[in-house]
Design a protein around this motif. Structure first.
Motif, PDB file in Angstrom:
ATOM      1  N   ALA A 179       1.787  -0.924   2.655  1.00  0.00           N
ATOM      2  CA  ALA A 179       1.043  -0.376   1.514  1.00  0.00           C
ATOM      3  C   ALA A 179      -0.437  -0.675   1.712  1.00  0.00           C
ATOM      4  O   ALA A 179      -0.805  -1.662   2.358  1.00  0.00           O
ATOM      5  CB  ALA A 179       1.544  -0.984   0.209  1.00  0.00           C
ATOM      6  N   GLU A 180      -1.276   0.172   1.153  1.00  0.00           N
ATOM      7  CA  GLU A 180      -2.711  -0.082   1.261  1.00  0.00           C
ATOM      8  C   GLU A 180      -3.433   0.461   0.040  1.00  0.00           C
ATOM      9  O   GLU A 180      -2.941   1.357  -0.654  1.00  0.00           O
ATOM     10  CB  GLU A 180      -3.276   0.536   2.540  1.00  0.00           C
ATOM     11  CG  GLU A 180      -3.013   1.996   2.734  1.00  0.00           C
ATOM     12  CD  GLU A 180      -3.413   2.461   4.138  1.00  0.00           C
ATOM     13  OE1 GLU A 180      -4.360   3.264   4.226  1.00  0.00           O
ATOM     14  OE2 GLU A 180      -2.786   2.007   5.122  1.00  0.00           O
ATOM     15  N   GLY A 181      -4.582  -0.125  -0.214  1.00  0.00           N
ATOM     16  CA  GLY A 181      -5.376   0.307  -1.356  1.00  0.00           C
ATOM     17  C   GLY A 181      -6.838  -0.026  -1.131  1.00  0.00           C
ATOM     18  O   GLY A 181      -7.181  -0.890  -0.321  1.00  0.00           O
ATOM     19  N   CYS A 182      -7.694   0.677  -1.861  1.00  0.00           N
ATOM     20  CA  CYS A 182      -9.133   0.428  -1.716  1.00  0.00           C
ATOM     21  C   CYS A 182      -9.799   0.344  -3.077  1.00  0.00           C
ATOM     22  O   CYS A 182      -9.278   0.845  -4.085  1.00  0.00           O
ATOM     23  CB  CYS A 182      -9.784   1.524  -0.875  1.00  0.00           C
ATOM     24  SG  CYS A 182      -9.842   3.146  -1.676  1.00  0.00           S
ATOM     25  N   TYR A 183     -10.947  -0.309  -3.090  1.00  0.00           N
ATOM     26  CA  TYR A 183     -11.844  -0.278  -4.247  1.00  0.00           C
ATOM     27  C   TYR A 183     -13.233   0.059  -3.712  1.00  0.00           C
ATOM     28  O   TYR A 183     -13.906  -0.783  -3.127  1.00  0.00           O
ATOM     29  CB  TYR A 183     -11.859  -1.624  -4.974  1.00  0.00           C
ATOM     30  CG  TYR A 183     -12.797  -1.634  -6.174  1.00  0.00           C
ATOM     31  CD1 TYR A 183     -12.487  -0.915  -7.325  1.00  0.00           C
ATOM     32  CD2 TYR A 183     -13.987  -2.347  -6.143  1.00  0.00           C
ATOM     33  CE1 TYR A 183     -13.335  -0.907  -8.418  1.00  0.00           C
ATOM     34  CE2 TYR A 183     -14.842  -2.353  -7.240  1.00  0.00           C
ATOM     35  CZ  TYR A 183     -14.510  -1.630  -8.370  1.00  0.00           C
ATOM     36  OH  TYR A 183     -15.361  -1.629  -9.450  1.00  0.00           O
ATOM     37  N   TYR A 184     -13.613   1.317  -3.881  1.00  0.00           N
ATOM     38  CA  TYR A 184     -14.925   1.793  -3.487  1.00  0.00           C
ATOM     39  C   TYR A 184     -15.698   2.159  -4.752  1.00  0.00           C
ATOM     40  O   TYR A 184     -15.301   3.073  -5.480  1.00  0.00           O
ATOM     41  CB  TYR A 184     -14.822   3.034  -2.586  1.00  0.00           C
ATOM     42  CG  TYR A 184     -14.110   2.821  -1.271  1.00  0.00           C
ATOM     43  CD1 TYR A 184     -14.012   1.563  -0.671  1.00  0.00           C
ATOM     44  CD2 TYR A 184     -13.543   3.907  -0.598  1.00  0.00           C
ATOM     45  CE1 TYR A 184     -13.362   1.385   0.535  1.00  0.00           C
ATOM     46  CE2 TYR A 184     -12.893   3.729   0.627  1.00  0.00           C
ATOM     47  CZ  TYR A 184     -12.803   2.469   1.183  1.00  0.00           C
ATOM     48  OH  TYR A 184     -12.156   2.284   2.386  1.00  0.00           O
ATOM     49  N   ARG A 290      -1.708   3.879  -1.119  1.00  0.00           N
ATOM     50  CA  ARG A 290      -0.705   4.542  -0.280  1.00  0.00           C
ATOM     51  C   ARG A 290       0.473   3.600  -0.059  1.00  0.00           C
ATOM     52  O   ARG A 290       0.279   2.420   0.241  1.00  0.00           O
ATOM     53  CB  ARG A 290      -1.290   4.963   1.067  1.00  0.00           C
ATOM     54  CG  ARG A 290      -0.237   5.358   2.094  1.00  0.00           C
ATOM     55  CD  ARG A 290      -0.814   6.115   3.256  1.00  0.00           C
ATOM     56  NE  ARG A 290      -1.115   7.494   2.864  1.00  0.00           N
ATOM     57  CZ  ARG A 290      -1.398   8.460   3.731  1.00  0.00           C
ATOM     58  NH1 ARG A 290      -1.438   8.198   5.027  1.00  0.00           N
ATOM     59  NH2 ARG A 290      -1.639   9.684   3.315  1.00  0.00           N
ATOM     60  N   PHE A 291       1.675   4.138  -0.227  1.00  0.00           N
ATOM     61  CA  PHE A 291       2.907   3.401   0.013  1.00  0.00           C
ATOM     62  C   PHE A 291       3.676   4.120   1.119  1.00  0.00           C
ATOM     63  O   PHE A 291       4.017   5.300   0.972  1.00  0.00           O
ATOM     64  CB  PHE A 291       3.772   3.349  -1.248  1.00  0.00           C
ATOM     65  CG  PHE A 291       3.094   2.692  -2.424  1.00  0.00           C
ATOM     66  CD1 PHE A 291       3.169   1.322  -2.625  1.00  0.00           C
ATOM     67  CD2 PHE A 291       2.363   3.458  -3.334  1.00  0.00           C
ATOM     68  CE1 PHE A 291       2.550   0.725  -3.706  1.00  0.00           C
ATOM     69  CE2 PHE A 291       1.744   2.865  -4.426  1.00  0.00           C
ATOM     70  CZ  PHE A 291       1.836   1.495  -4.605  1.00  0.00           C
ATOM     71  N   LEU A 292       3.954   3.411   2.190  1.00  0.00           N
ATOM     72  CA  LEU A 292       4.705   3.982   3.305  1.00  0.00           C
ATOM     73  C   LEU A 292       6.102   3.392   3.295  1.00  0.00           C
ATOM     74  O   LEU A 292       6.285   2.178   3.424  1.00  0.00           O
ATOM     75  CB  LEU A 292       3.999   3.659   4.632  1.00  0.00           C
ATOM     76  CG  LEU A 292       4.735   4.045   5.916  1.00  0.00           C
ATOM     77  CD1 LEU A 292       4.942   5.555   5.985  1.00  0.00           C
ATOM     78  CD2 LEU A 292       3.967   3.548   7.136  1.00  0.00           C
ATOM     79  N   GLY A 293       7.097   4.271   3.112  1.00  0.00           N
ATOM     80  CA  GLY A 293       8.481   3.831   3.080  1.00  0.00           C
ATOM     81  C   GLY A 293       9.256   4.337   4.276  1.00  0.00           C
ATOM     82  O   GLY A 293       8.764   5.131   5.080  1.00  0.00           O
ATOM     83  N   THR A 294      10.493   3.904   4.395  1.00  0.00           N
ATOM     84  CA  THR A 294      11.342   4.336   5.510  1.00  0.00           C
ATOM     85  C   THR A 294      11.728   5.805   5.391  1.00  0.00           C
ATOM     86  O   THR A 294      12.169   6.417   6.370  1.00  0.00           O
ATOM     87  CB  THR A 294      12.616   3.479   5.579  1.00  0.00           C
ATOM     88  OG1 THR A 294      13.282   3.520   4.297  1.00  0.00           O
ATOM     89  CG2 THR A 294      12.291   2.039   5.931  1.00  0.00           C
ATOM     90  N   LYS A 295      11.537   6.392   4.178  1.00  0.00           N
ATOM     91  CA  LYS A 295      11.932   7.786   3.974  1.00  0.00           C
ATOM     92  C   LYS A 295      10.793   8.674   3.497  1.00  0.00           C
ATOM     93  O   LYS A 295      11.028   9.835   3.140  1.00  0.00           O
ATOM     94  CB  LYS A 295      13.083   7.860   2.955  1.00  0.00           C
ATOM     95  CG  LYS A 295      14.359   7.155   3.397  1.00  0.00           C
ATOM     96  CD  LYS A 295      15.436   7.270   2.330  1.00  0.00           C
ATOM     97  CE  LYS A 295      16.713   6.557   2.749  1.00  0.00           C
ATOM     98  NZ  LYS A 295      17.764   6.629   1.689  1.00  0.00           N
ATOM     99  N   GLY A 296       9.583   8.142   3.458  1.00  0.00           N
ATOM    100  CA  GLY A 296       8.488   8.989   3.002  1.00  0.00           C
ATOM    101  C   GLY A 296       7.258   8.200   2.602  1.00  0.00           C
ATOM    102  O   GLY A 296       7.180   6.979   2.812  1.00  0.00           O
ATOM    103  N   VAL A 297       6.288   8.902   1.998  1.00  0.00           N
ATOM    104  CA  VAL A 297       4.998   8.329   1.624  1.00  0.00           C
ATOM    105  C   VAL A 297       4.652   8.746   0.204  1.00  0.00           C
ATOM    106  O   VAL A 297       4.932   9.883  -0.204  1.00  0.00           O
ATOM    107  CB  VAL A 297       3.881   8.806   2.583  1.00  0.00           C
ATOM    108  CG1 VAL A 297       2.525   8.264   2.152  1.00  0.00           C
ATOM    109  CG2 VAL A 297       4.186   8.395   4.017  1.00  0.00           C
TER     110      VAL A 297
END
Length: 375
Positions: A179-184, A290-297
């Protein structure tokens, strides 16, 4: 790996994980800190039937008077306190169940500890604390008082984020791998000089909870998994030095916070999380997850367009639905005696990225063990 001390609980002190306090028919609230954020939160809280504002407090008596006028209240209907000891009087008031803290960052812990020791439930604006010692103090004080201590992280209540969390909990994209995230959010002159000054003096990710909070809720952090190891790296401070000189009118060759800070976290179960913090460069405001899973995003909060002035013109109103839902849910849990969505261990875990990212960077970008605040 760098280890940080983990204090042991005092004798007779126990966890408040899943704390269920006595239900109440209404929640009587003291608002401490009546600047822009405090006034907005108070206005939205007043729309909730089971919430009653009973105390107003700010260091400045003029701000207390402004709050009374904005809310259409009088000193005959609410208690008002100001001055250096006003927060202690507000926390000690008998007709208060919840202390709602919207003061400056550096006073959050002082006010929260006073509220908890006075036997009040406590809600703290982000960031809850800036140092590990203060985070442990909040955890210990909440455990000793047996009162809720929550973080007012409204981004967890964004409608799109809430749907993503629900989908992930129902395994819509399988098991989460990354998973990833930003604060811009370019600071510009809106938060000068106090926030620029904090960035001038400190390296690291100083504002991680807008993205980390939703990520942790989706991944079950402090429930089924926990954050284990962190490593951070920052860029040089080219834009920061220029920005400070432009806004403040004097040079800052010692400006500390990197223009862009990246933090990589690994959880106990082996998931990875990337956080990105940038409040200096000129790019669109973004809280993209963004969440990256074994079956999708699943993606939420794609980058917003427009320049800084356009973003700021709609910034507060865009945050109102999240803040209202956060407040509504907080009052619902207190009235029904339910555990809060965000407890003191979440507060400590999410905010620990601030001092730990600094420790990693200043130690030559070394990995740092993330404390288990549930110990």
């Amino acid at each position: 790996m760098i280890q940080t001390p983990i204090p042991t609980r005092a004798q007779g002190q126990s966890s408040v994980l899943g704390l269920q306090a006595q239900p109440m028919s209404e929640v009587r609230i003291a608002f401490i800190g009546l600047g822009e954020r405090g006034l907005t939160a108070m206005r939205l809280m007043s729309l909730i039937p089971q919430a009653r504002i009973t105390v107003l407090c700010d260091y400045s008596p003029e701000r207390v008077e402004t709050a009374l006028n904005v809310m259409g209240m009088t000193a005959a209907t609410v208690s008002c306190f100001s001055g250096p000891e006003g927060y202690r009087q507000a926390c000690a008031a008998e007709d208060v169940d919840l202390v709602y803290i919207c003061t400056d960052w550096l006073s959050h812990v002082t006010v929260a500890v006073a509220a908890l020791r006075a036997g009040k439930h406590t809600a703290i604006e982000v960031p809850g604390a800036l140092t590990l010692n203060d985070l442990w103090l909040l955890v210990d004080t909440a455990e000793q008082s047996r009162r809720h201590c929550t973080l007012l992280e409204n981004c967890c209540y964004d409608q799109e984020v809430q749907q993503a969390i629900l989908d992930i909990q129902h395994h819509a994209i399988g098991e989460i791998v990354h998973a990833e995230g930003c604060y811009y959010h370019e600071l510009s002159g809106r938060w000068s000089p106090w926030r620029l000054d904090i960035n001038r003096r400190q390296r690291g990710d100083l504002y991680p909870t807008h993205e980390l909070g939703p990520l942790c809720m989706a991944l079950g952090i402090n429930r089924t998994d926990r954050l284990h190891t962190l490593v951070s790296m920052d860029s040089a401070s080219w834009a920061g030095c220029q920005h400070y000189a432009t806004v403040m009118g004097n040079e800052a060759p010692d400006f500390q916070n990197g223009d862009h800070t990246t933090t990589l976290i690994r959880t106990e179960l082996g998931r990875t999380i990337v956080l990105r913090h940038d409040v200096m460069t000129k790019q669109p405001y973004s809280r993209h997850l963004r969440f990256l899973g074994t079956k999708g995003v699943i993606d939420t909060g794609r980058d917003t367009g427009g320049n800084f002035e356009q973003i700021c013109s709609s910034f507060l109103s865009a945050h109102d639905p999240m803040t209202y839902e956060m407040n509504r849910r907080l009052i619902e849990c207190l009235c029904q005696g339910l555990p809060l969505d965000i407890d003191v261990y979440d507060l400590a875990t999410w905010c620990a990225v601030i001092p730990l990212s600094r420790l990693s960077i200043e130690s030559g970008f070394q990995p740092v063990a993330i404390p288990d605040f549930l110990r």
